[in-house]
Write an enzyme that holds these catalytic residues in place. Sequence first.
Site, PDB file in Angstrom:
ATOM      1  CE  LYS A   1      -3.998   1.783   2.628  1.00 12.32           C
ATOM      2  NZ  LYS A   1      -4.836   1.523   3.810  1.00 12.32           N
TER       3      LYS A   1
ATOM      4  CB  SER B   1      -8.044   3.235   2.961  1.00 15.73           C
ATOM      5  OG  SER B   1      -7.282   2.535   3.928  1.00 15.73           O
TER       6      SER B   1
ATOM      7  N   GLY C   1     -10.573   0.698  10.017  1.00 14.12           N
ATOM      8  CA  GLY C   1     -12.008   0.533  10.219  1.00 14.12           C
ATOM      9  C   GLY C   1     -12.602  -0.479   9.260  1.00 14.12           C
ATOM     10  N   GLY C   2     -11.703  -1.268   8.641  1.00  7.92           N
ATOM     11  CA  GLY C   2     -12.135  -2.227   7.627  1.00  7.92           C
ATOM     12  C   GLY C   2     -11.338  -2.074   6.350  1.00  7.92           C
ATOM     13  CB  SER C   3      -8.498   0.170   5.533  1.00  2.00           C
ATOM     14  OG  SER C   3      -9.158   1.347   5.920  1.00  2.00           O
TER      15      SER C   3
END
Length: 594
Positions: free
Chosen positions: A162, A237, A259-261
């Site tokens: 990333k 993200s 948060g769930g990225s």
Amino acid sequence: MIYSPRTKTKTTQNTEPFIKRVKMDNWTAALLTGVACIVGYLVVRVKKINSLRQAEEKIQRARNRRDESLQRAEQAVLRYKQSHPTTDSAFILTLSLSELTQQLKEGSLTPEDVLYSYMEKTLAVNKKLNCCTEILLESLDQLTTVGSNKDGLLYGVPVSIKENLAFKNHDCSCGVIINLDQPAEKDSVLVQVLKKQGAIPFVKTNLPQGLLSCDCSNPIYGQTVNPHNPQKTSGGSTGGEGALIGGGGSLLGIGTDLGGSIRIPASFCGICGFKPTAGRLSSQGVRPIYRGQKTVSSSPGPMARDVDSLALCMQALLCDHMFSLDPTVPPLPFNMEIYRSSKPLRIGYLESDGYTHPSPSMARGVREVKALLEQAGHTFVPYCPLKMDEIVPELWLRGLLADGTTTLLQKLEGGPVDPCLEPQIFVYRLPKWLKKIISFFLKPVSPHTSARMSALCGVGSVPELWKQHAAVEDYIQETIAHWRSCNIDVLLCPVIGPAYNFLYCGKTSVNTNYTFVYNLLNFPAGVVTVSTVTAEDEEEFEHYPDKFDKVLKEAVTGGEGLPVAVQCVALPWQDELCLRLMKEVEQLVKESKK
């Protein structure tokens, strides 16, 4: 006429020059004030124009770096193919990570063949999905030294990372202009460990502006699209990773999850993703959009095509080299015995968390997997997260934006706001007093929206922040006690899906509660793809019960054929147990389709 005290009579005196002087002074002051205002306005305007020009120049430089790296990579691939015409790239791309590492160790494949095969595929995937921010050309140089790490668990494996993971001499922009032209001085700890294990980081992947979004678009590199439907987002993200791996351009990637990225792009793109317990992997050199936020824990983690690849990556990273580079990480090697265990489990399950209604495919995915696991001999116990109405706005959202969004808005200064973020940022920029008024009037009509609007005001003071931290600690302990009272080992639950249409991620945060609650709790959680959206799922949406989620219907419409996933969760530091459940889900689903 002026009164004289001596004569007690009025005498005449010429006062016109004095009056004229006073009038002239007033006119001069007014004129100077006007000039000052005009000058001030012009200065502000010029500064803004200069700021926008500088932003455009920064963006262009970043795009030029990306384009140059892509072009040079294409040339390198072409040269290699011409000099190695017998390389069977198609075969290499079909191998799983475990198969690939085996053949690399045996010598039947070379790191050069593998890297150039994946680089070629990545270039092709990027043209369709716009998922890469830069090819790491240093990977070509690493081929000359990778042999010294032949004993590494990931010897010769190309790995995508990333964009916010530090790689020496490359930006970690987080999709915001203010972070451009600030190349990292050294590799992040995770990149160093990957290299030590023989892996070859070869590409950086796209993310949303500011990271705090489940979309994947920014003003620098643009919108990443879904590998299964280019009219849908890849999620965020870590959406660039999701798209690249889902599109076949990488077989292992590293993302981050606040948060769930990791889990949301894995769900949207039809792959596997794992968020470890925060602190299990080093975060040194992993750049957040802003530092100092301690309420909600972020965690780096792997993304791949299958669960075994996630486990192998965790095994490789949880090594003495990482524990030495970052002594803040507890020295807990990967427990393969737990991962390979076949002991029957007591599994908690839920189709809905009681806060928002899941989409039809989300709930169906859980039901189908539950049936398969029950047939395999596991026991199921109904479970529901505690106090979701309270913790969503008051602990998660207010904690994440404890400063009332001030720092995030500062990070966005000096450049355009991406269209996918505009609805969010519009609300964030409202003055605090107006947010409170809106919250007050919304309370009778939409309590959820009212509570979230209030949460955007932040915590207000340091004592209030401490109270909130204490409330999070209490919530974690209450949840663990509830978990143990249910006597469960792991949890099976929905994950947000299917993939959204463009520009809807900023309009609704609905259903992200299914992922971010486990960041707040700091429980390890992972996602496995189990099915695809059916025509029946689409039809059931016509009878969707929750009027509040009207935007969600619009966001996921047209999803037939898109991936459907489930989420597996365990208690803190039981990462291997979570992966073990994920592996069993994956195997049972695969067998059921034979």
